[in-house]
Design an enzyme around this catalytic site. Structure first.
Site, short mmCIF file in Angstrom:
data_model
loop_
_atom_site.label_atom_id
_atom_site.label_comp_id
_atom_site.label_asym_id
_atom_site.label_seq_id
_atom_site.Cartn_x
_atom_site.Cartn_y
_atom_site.Cartn_z
N SER A 199 0.02 5.18 -1.76
CA SER A 199 0.94 5.96 -0.93
C SER A 199 1.30 5.13 0.29
CB SER A 199 0.24 7.24 -0.47
OG SER A 199 1.01 7.94 0.47
N TYR A 240 -7.29 12.20 3.24
CA TYR A 240 -6.36 11.67 2.24
C TYR A 240 -6.06 10.19 2.53
CZ TYR A 240 -1.99 11.20 -0.45
OH TYR A 240 -1.01 10.78 -1.33
#
Ligand SMILES: NC(=O)c1ccc[n+]([C@@H]2O[C@H](COP(=O)([O-])OP(=O)(O)OC[C@H]3O[C@@H](n4cnc5c(N)ncnc54)[C@H](OP(=O)(O)O)[C@@H]3O)[C@@H](O)[C@H]2O)c1
Length: 303
Positions: free
Chosen positions: A151, A164
């Site tokens: 990401s 995360y």
């Protein structure tokens, strides 16, 4: 070198075999169909195969080489069962796309250690387990592509996303190191770094159980100091995701990484990710922190 001695290296005429995790929705769903449309025999894996109707309907219409296999990335047995099944049916695995993942949201102070461990079990340790299962196979073949859906959050920190973000930073470090170990055996490992992508990601986001999202009392000593930033971040999610790139864009980039003779270590996906990383190169940490706050709290990024 083992790679040169192998007598089962991939011939260019042989159909490639792919395993993708988290194919029930979003990026995994689109990537599975895209690889299959491009002639790759694709095992679209999911932890809950009762969610396979839509992908099977799509694959069925065009008679695509796509098969469903159960795989829960947090369950070691289901990982080895899936890999064994593919080997028993096809005798090789050329491509693995580590895609399954979710985001745990909340200020670190209010997250439970068990919740953070669960996040890492899915986004990081599960990926390690699957990679360890397929590496001996790929080394024997003298060929393999391991694509990891990281990401933009694998490159930059974000408020309320420490769990995360750290799982994706860990993935980045893992892949960057693993590349050196396996390249001599014809195995290429890449990271895909999407910005915001319109999928079920925000619906599947988990808010930490102890995260306080509103203050109801007048006693300041019991109030959470994080409520304002949580409320702003949550209300900024929807408009950001509505403007997000499509999962198909990520699928295109995955296909590029698996078909290129020299896959890159990293592929950014989406205008937002490209712009943010460009800004990162030309700003100090302090300047960049302002950009991040403006961007994730939905303020004008030029202010
Ligand atoms: N959307 C974004 O903005 C964005 C941006 C950057 C990176 N990413 C990354 O892209 C990947 C895919 O996310 P997405 O956007 O496509 O979100 P999504 O639509 O929520 O899809 C997530 C997929 O992961 C699966 N999954 C979750 N836990 C699993 C487990 N234990 N075992 C197997 N599968 C599991 C889900 O299965 P169920 O249907 O069973 O829940 C679902 O298929 C994630 O790694 C995410 O971090 C997303």
């Amino acid at each position: 070198m083992e790679h040169n001695n192998s007598n089962i290296m991939r011939s260019s005429r042989q159909q490639q075999i792919a395993l993708i995790t988290g194919s029930s929705s979003g990026i995994g769903f689109e990537t599975s169909l895209h690889l299959a449309r491009n002639g790759i025999y694709t095992y679209a894996t999911m932890r809950n195969p009762s969610k396979s109707k839509e992908i099977l309907d799509n694959a069925g219409k065009d008679n695509l080489p796509l098969k469903i296999q159960r795989l829960d990335i947090t369950d070691t047995e289901s990982i080895s069962e899936a890999v064994d099944k593919i080997i028993s049916e096809k005798n090789r695995i050329d491509i693995v796309v580590n895609n399954a993942g979710y985001s745990l949201l909340g200020p670190l102070e209010q997250l439970q250690l068990d919740e953070i461990k669960e996040e890492f079990e899915t986004n990081f340790f599960g990926t390690i387990k699957l990679i360890q299962n397929v590496l001996p196979i790929m080394r024997r073949q003298g060929y393999g592509r391991i694509i990891n859906i990281s990401s933009l959050a694998g490159r930059i920190g974000l408020p309320l996303s420490s769990a995360y973000v750290s799982s994706k930073f860990a993935l980045e470090g893992l892949v960057e190191s693993l590349r050196y170990e396996v390249q001599p055996y014809g195995i290429h490992v890449s990271l895909i770094e999407p910005g915001v992508i319109k999928t079920n990601f925000i619906n599947n986001m988990k808010l930490g159980k102890n995260v306080i999202t509103s203050n109801n009392n007048n006693d300041d000593s019991n109030n959470s100091p994080y409520v304002e930033i949580i409320q702003k971040r949550i209300s900024a999610f929807k408009p950001r995701f509505e403007k997000g790139s499509s999962a198909g864009e990520v699928a295109d980039v995955v296909l590029e990484a698996v078909t290129s003779d020299n896959p890159k270590a990293r592929y950014l996906v989406g205008e937002d990710a490209l712009k943010m990383m460009e800004k990162r190169k030309n700003t100090t940490d302090e300047e960049f922190a302002k950009l991040v706050m403006n961007s994730v709290l939905g303020r004008d990024s030029s202010s």
